[in-house]
Design a protein around this motif. Structure first.
Motif: not given
Length: 313
Positions: A17-23, A42-47, A124-127
């Motif tokens: 899946x699409x990954x979002x990163x923060x650094x 982190x994956x952009x979706x999923x819990x 991370x937005x949405x995490x």
């Protein structure tokens, strides 16, 4: 019947899946001299996402090891990469008073990450609300593997041969140890003098782990050959699996990064195998998937020209 909530749909090992990163995400670290800078992917979706804390090898940073860390994140893990004090990005002088203690500060870095999951989650937005804090694993390469191994129960022997403090962490349920060095009895005189922390005891490393060794990994720090890197498997109790990679040297085909100078045995096929096997192992060890690991192991065993072999106990 109500639709399934996609935020709580578990990820499978074959569905990137699409990954979002923060650094950099900064964790306050009083007494360290530098606040702890980390990267969170982190994956952009999923819990209900499991957490995987990765410790880099000597000189690297939170920006290294993309072949593995990006893959893990794309397959359902929240991957946290701290930058240890030995990182080239920090340029710590050799005579810095912290230098002899970096091995211990590295361990504290990993524990600081686990203590700071709330901060990392918010970065991370949405995490927020998507981490599964009951499913935590650690991984590391080379010196990073030694760092990670202490949270699994390994200890450092003192000058008198007595195991030092127990630094294991009950929050950690599994580990992946890549090119972890062996017993200190087999250090060269230079290594024994300059790296006294490289005297591990694996007798109490009871947490389940996948140990990866290259059968062409010849360390200048050891008087033995590549079998030195199998010591963590041989001398540790509990549930352990050893993956021996044929023809692999210390970079195990190129896991520190794509086309980096430190890779002496570049092999995209070997890296791809590590991506699949480490992911399947972690999903099995954290009780996320009870079929993927067996399938991956069978695929390796039945390959006409296998890249390695597995042993378990």
């Amino acid at each position: 019947m109500p639709e399934a909530n996609p935020a709580h749909t578990p990820r499978t090992a074959d569905a990137p899946v699409t990954v979002l990163s923060a650094k950099p995400v900064v964790l306050p670290a009083p007494g360290r001299g530098e606040d702890l800078r980390v990267r969170v992917s982190a994956p952009a979706t999923g819990g209900d996402l499991p957490v995987l804390v990765f410790s880099h090898g000597f000189g690297w940073s939170m920006d290294g090891y993309a072949p593995l860390t990006d893959f893990w994140a794309a397959h359902g893990f929240v991957v946290v990469q701290p930058t240890h004090l030995d990182s080239r990005t920090l340029a710590l002088p050799a005579d810095d008073p912290r230098t002899p203690h970096i091995w211990r500060i590295r361990i504290e870095d990993l524990k600081r990450v686990l203590d700071g999951l709330d901060v990392l989650e918010a970065a991370v937005p949405g995490l927020a609300g998507r981490l599964d804090r009951d499913r935590v694993a650690v991984a590391g390469h080379s010196w990073g593997a030694q760092t990670a191994s202490t949270l699994l129960g390994a200890r450092v022997l003192g000058p008198d041969g007595v195991p030092g403090e127990d630094l294991s962490d009950a929050r950690v349920k599994a580990g992946v140890l890549l090119a972890l060095t062996g017993l200190g009895d087999d250090l060269t005189p230079f290594a024994a003098e300059h790296f006294p922390f490289m005297r591990p005891s694996f007798d109490t490393m009871t947490t389940p782990a996948l140990i990866v060794a290259g059968d062409s990994d010849r360390s200048p720090l050891s008087t033995r050959g590549p079998d030195w890197f199998t010591d963590p498997y041989t001398h540790s109790p509990g549930s352990k699996t050893l993956l021996t990679l044929f023809g692999a040297e210390h970079s195990l085909g190129g896991i520190p990064g794509y086309e980096v100078a430190e890779t002496t045995d570049e092999s995209p096929e070997r890296v791809a195998l590590l991506q699949r096997l480490t992911t399947a192992y972690l999903r099995d060890a954290l009780h996320l998937d009870d079929t993927g690991w067996k399938a991956a192991a069978t695929e390796l065993e039945e390959a006409p020209h296998p890249l390695g072999e597995l042993r378990s106990k």
